[in-house]
Design a protein around this motif. Structure first.
Motif, PDB file in Angstrom:
ATOM      1  N   LYS A 173       0.826  -1.208   0.000  1.00 54.77           N
ATOM      2  CA  LYS A 173       0.000   0.000   0.000  1.00 54.77           C
ATOM      3  C   LYS A 173       0.860   1.257   0.000  1.00 54.77           C
ATOM      4  CE  LYS A 173      -3.788   2.380   2.308  1.00 54.77           C
ATOM      5  NZ  LYS A 173      -4.823   2.339   3.368  1.00 54.77           N
ATOM      6  N   LEU A 174       1.903   1.274   0.832  1.00 52.81           N
ATOM      7  CA  LEU A 174       2.777   2.434   0.879  1.00 52.81           C
ATOM      8  C   LEU A 174       3.483   2.626  -0.456  1.00 52.81           C
ATOM      9  CD1 LEU A 174       4.112   4.747   2.361  1.00 52.81           C
ATOM     10  CD2 LEU A 174       5.749   3.118   3.345  1.00 52.81           C
ATOM     11  N   SER A 175       3.942   1.553  -1.038  1.00 54.45           N
ATOM     12  CA  SER A 175       4.612   1.635  -2.343  1.00 54.45           C
ATOM     13  C   SER A 175       3.667   2.203  -3.402  1.00 54.45           C
ATOM     14  CB  SER A 175       5.096   0.241  -2.750  1.00 54.45           C
ATOM     15  OG  SER A 175       5.753   0.284  -3.988  1.00 54.45           O
ATOM     16  N   ALA A 176       2.408   1.743  -3.391  1.00 54.13           N
ATOM     17  CA  ALA A 176       1.426   2.231  -4.366  1.00 54.13           C
ATOM     18  C   ALA A 176       1.140   3.714  -4.165  1.00 54.13           C
ATOM     19  CB  ALA A 176       0.134   1.418  -4.237  1.00 54.13           C
ATOM     20  N   LEU A 177       1.017   4.146  -2.909  1.00 50.62           N
ATOM     21  CA  LEU A 177       0.754   5.557  -2.630  1.00 50.62           C
ATOM     22  C   LEU A 177       1.923   6.429  -3.061  1.00 50.62           C
ATOM     23  CD1 LEU A 177      -0.907   5.319   0.926  1.00 50.62           C
ATOM     24  CD2 LEU A 177      -2.014   6.043  -1.198  1.00 50.62           C
ATOM     25  N   LEU A 178       3.150   5.962  -2.835  1.00 53.46           N
ATOM     26  CA  LEU A 178       4.323   6.763  -3.167  1.00 53.46           C
ATOM     27  C   LEU A 178       4.529   6.907  -4.672  1.00 53.46           C
ATOM     28  CD1 LEU A 178       6.848   5.531  -0.445  1.00 53.46           C
ATOM     29  CD2 LEU A 178       5.809   7.804  -0.633  1.00 53.46           C
ATOM     30  N   LYS A 179       3.930   6.029  -5.452  1.00 54.61           N
ATOM     31  CA  LYS A 179       4.035   6.149  -6.913  1.00 54.61           C
ATOM     32  C   LYS A 179       3.327   7.397  -7.427  1.00 54.61           C
ATOM     33  CE  LYS A 179       4.669   1.245  -7.945  1.00 54.61           C
ATOM     34  NZ  LYS A 179       4.093   0.020  -8.552  1.00 54.61           N
ATOM     35  N   ASN A 180       2.446   7.968  -6.596  1.00 55.55           N
ATOM     36  CA  ASN A 180       1.762   9.204  -6.972  1.00 55.55           C
ATOM     37  C   ASN A 180       2.662  10.428  -6.798  1.00 55.55           C
ATOM     38  OD1 ASN A 180      -0.695   7.862  -7.541  1.00 55.55           O
ATOM     39  ND2 ASN A 180      -1.202   7.834  -5.350  1.00 55.55           N
ATOM     40  N   PHE A 181       3.823  10.232  -6.224  1.00 57.03           N
ATOM     41  CA  PHE A 181       4.778  11.322  -6.024  1.00 57.03           C
ATOM     42  C   PHE A 181       5.983  11.016  -6.913  1.00 57.03           C
ATOM     43  CE2 PHE A 181       2.230  10.749  -2.251  1.00 57.03           C
ATOM     44  CZ  PHE A 181       1.799  12.039  -1.963  1.00 57.03           C
ATOM     45  N   GLY A 182       6.040  11.660  -8.054  1.00 57.22           N
ATOM     46  CA  GLY A 182       7.012  11.322  -9.084  1.00 57.22           C
ATOM     47  C   GLY A 182       8.462  11.462  -8.680  1.00 57.22           C
ATOM     48  N   TYR A 183       8.743  12.250  -7.640  1.00 64.82           N
ATOM     49  CA  TYR A 183      10.133  12.473  -7.243  1.00 64.82           C
ATOM     50  C   TYR A 183      10.645  11.406  -6.265  1.00 64.82           C
ATOM     51  CZ  TYR A 183       7.556  14.679  -3.402  1.00 64.82           C
ATOM     52  OH  TYR A 183       6.677  14.932  -2.376  1.00 64.82           O
ATOM     53  N   ILE A 184       9.784  10.470  -5.868  1.00 63.75           N
ATOM     54  CA  ILE A 184      10.197   9.401  -4.958  1.00 63.75           C
ATOM     55  C   ILE A 184      10.672   8.197  -5.767  1.00 63.75           C
ATOM     56  CG2 ILE A 184       9.435   7.723  -3.228  1.00 63.75           C
ATOM     57  CD1 ILE A 184       9.740  10.486  -2.090  1.00 63.75           C
ATOM     58  N   GLU A 185      11.905   7.774  -5.525  1.00 61.39           N
ATOM     59  CA  GLU A 185      12.470   6.585  -6.169  1.00 61.39           C
ATOM     60  C   GLU A 185      12.651   5.501  -5.109  1.00 61.39           C
ATOM     61  OE1 GLU A 185      16.509   5.086  -8.515  1.00 61.39           O
ATOM     62  OE2 GLU A 185      16.250   7.208  -8.001  1.00 61.39           O
ATOM     63  N   ILE A 186      11.848   4.453  -5.176  1.00 62.19           N
ATOM     64  CA  ILE A 186      11.919   3.369  -4.195  1.00 62.19           C
ATOM     65  C   ILE A 186      13.038   2.414  -4.599  1.00 62.19           C
ATOM     66  CG2 ILE A 186      10.685   1.457  -3.112  1.00 62.19           C
ATOM     67  CD1 ILE A 186       8.080   2.981  -3.631  1.00 62.19           C
ATOM     68  N   LEU A 187      14.096   2.394  -3.803  1.00 57.25           N
ATOM     69  CA  LEU A 187      15.241   1.543  -4.097  1.00 57.25           C
ATOM     70  C   LEU A 187      14.989   0.096  -3.701  1.00 57.25           C
ATOM     71  CD1 LEU A 187      18.127   3.825  -2.762  1.00 57.25           C
ATOM     72  CD2 LEU A 187      17.285   3.632  -5.111  1.00 57.25           C
ATOM     73  N   ALA A 188      14.278  -0.089  -2.570  1.00 58.07           N
ATOM     74  CA  ALA A 188      14.043  -1.443  -2.061  1.00 58.07           C
ATOM     75  C   ALA A 188      12.949  -1.399  -1.010  1.00 58.07           C
ATOM     76  CB  ALA A 188      15.325  -2.012  -1.455  1.00 58.07           C
ATOM     77  N   THR A 189      12.347  -2.568  -0.769  1.00 61.01           N
ATOM     78  CA  THR A 189      11.418  -2.731   0.345  1.00 61.01           C
ATOM     79  C   THR A 189      11.941  -3.866   1.221  1.00 61.01           C
ATOM     80  OG1 THR A 189       9.999  -4.296  -0.840  1.00 61.01           O
ATOM     81  CG2 THR A 189       9.466  -1.947  -1.030  1.00 61.01           C
ATOM     82  N   CYS A 190      11.776  -3.735   2.536  1.00 62.91           N
ATOM     83  CA  CYS A 190      12.333  -4.703   3.480  1.00 62.91           C
ATOM     84  C   CYS A 190      11.241  -5.229   4.400  1.00 62.91           C
ATOM     85  CB  CYS A 190      13.436  -4.059   4.316  1.00 62.91           C
ATOM     86  SG  CYS A 190      14.744  -3.282   3.330  1.00 62.91           S
TER      87      CYS A 190
END
Length: 251
Positions: free
Chosen positions: A17-34
């Protein structure tokens, strides 16, 4: 501008859910999830992101212990995410950038990210010192039940019950179990403050033992003693550190 970010949460649906929400903010680059604290420590130390969304309450290693084992310089900014409101005070005690209570929503996330963007350019070594100092105070209130050990570039988890003794070795502390010896860069006195005083006893300037691994204590010489461990090792106990003997006599 791309903000390198790592997400840490032991619940799969929360990470998604957090990953999906952050995709709405184009300047956020998700390097990894733990999915746990140990994975988070290794991953954050590898990537050194600018921003970490960190679940506080996780099995074995919580969010505070994660931060305490991060070696990035400077430290990332941390936004704590949790379902447990009781952790709010602790979150701000460690100078967390923000605290978000689950369930997450885009509007609340926007507030946190706006705050981060305003603060990130002021990120200095003072932040690192503050957060480390606050974490040290939390550790003293909550004795360690598990030790996070770095070996060959990776971190491992050792239960305190499995530790026979620990001893100082220059700028390091050697932690001894039945299977192996580990080194951690720390002072013995600093480490002692984080231990359970009913389980670990200092018997000399350089050695702390786990009382559960002791067979017997015998007189040695000049008022000193020998502490017999279950693995047949004998440790010398100075007459100036006799609290362990008093504890044994109470059995």
């Amino acid at each position: 501008m791309r903000i390198k970010t790592i997400l840490v949460d032991d619940e799969g649906h929360a990470r998604e859910k957090l990953s999906a929400l952050l995709k709405n903010f184009g300047y956020i680059e998700i390097l990894a999830t733990c999915k746990n604290g140990l994975e988070a420590i290794n991953t954050i130390n590898e990537y050194c992101p600018e921003l970490v969304f960190l679940d506080i309450e996780m099995p074995e290693i919580d969010g505070f212990r994660v931060i305490d084992n991060i070696e990035c310089e400077p430290l990332p900014y941390f936004i704590f995410v949790t379902a447990y409101s009781e952790y709010a005070v602790k979150a701000f005690e460690v100078e967390a950038l923000d605290y978000i209570h689950k369930p997450l929503d885009e509007d609340r996330l926007q507030v946190s990210l706006n705050r981060f963007l305003k603060e990130k350019d002021r990120h200095t070594s003072q932040y690192d010192r503050k957060i480390k100092s606050a974490l040290h105070n939390i550790e003293k209130k909550n004795p360690l039940e598990r030790f996070i050990i770095k070996k060959n570039g990776e971190y491992f988890l050792i239960n305190s019950d499995d530790v026979l003794w620990m001893e100082s070795d220059g700028n390091y502390v050697r932690i001894v179990t039945e299977e192996a010896k580990y080194f951690i860069r720390h002072t013995l006195s600093g480490f002692e403050e984080c231990l359970d005083p009913s389980q670990f006893y200092r018997i000399s300037r350089s050695v702390i033992v786990n009382i559960d691994w002791i067979i017997k204590i015998e007189d040695h010489n000049y008022g000193n003693y020998l502490v017999h461990m279950k693995n047949d090792v004998k440790q010398k106990m100075s007459k100036n550190y006799k609290s362990l003997l008093q504890e044994f006599q109470n059995f």
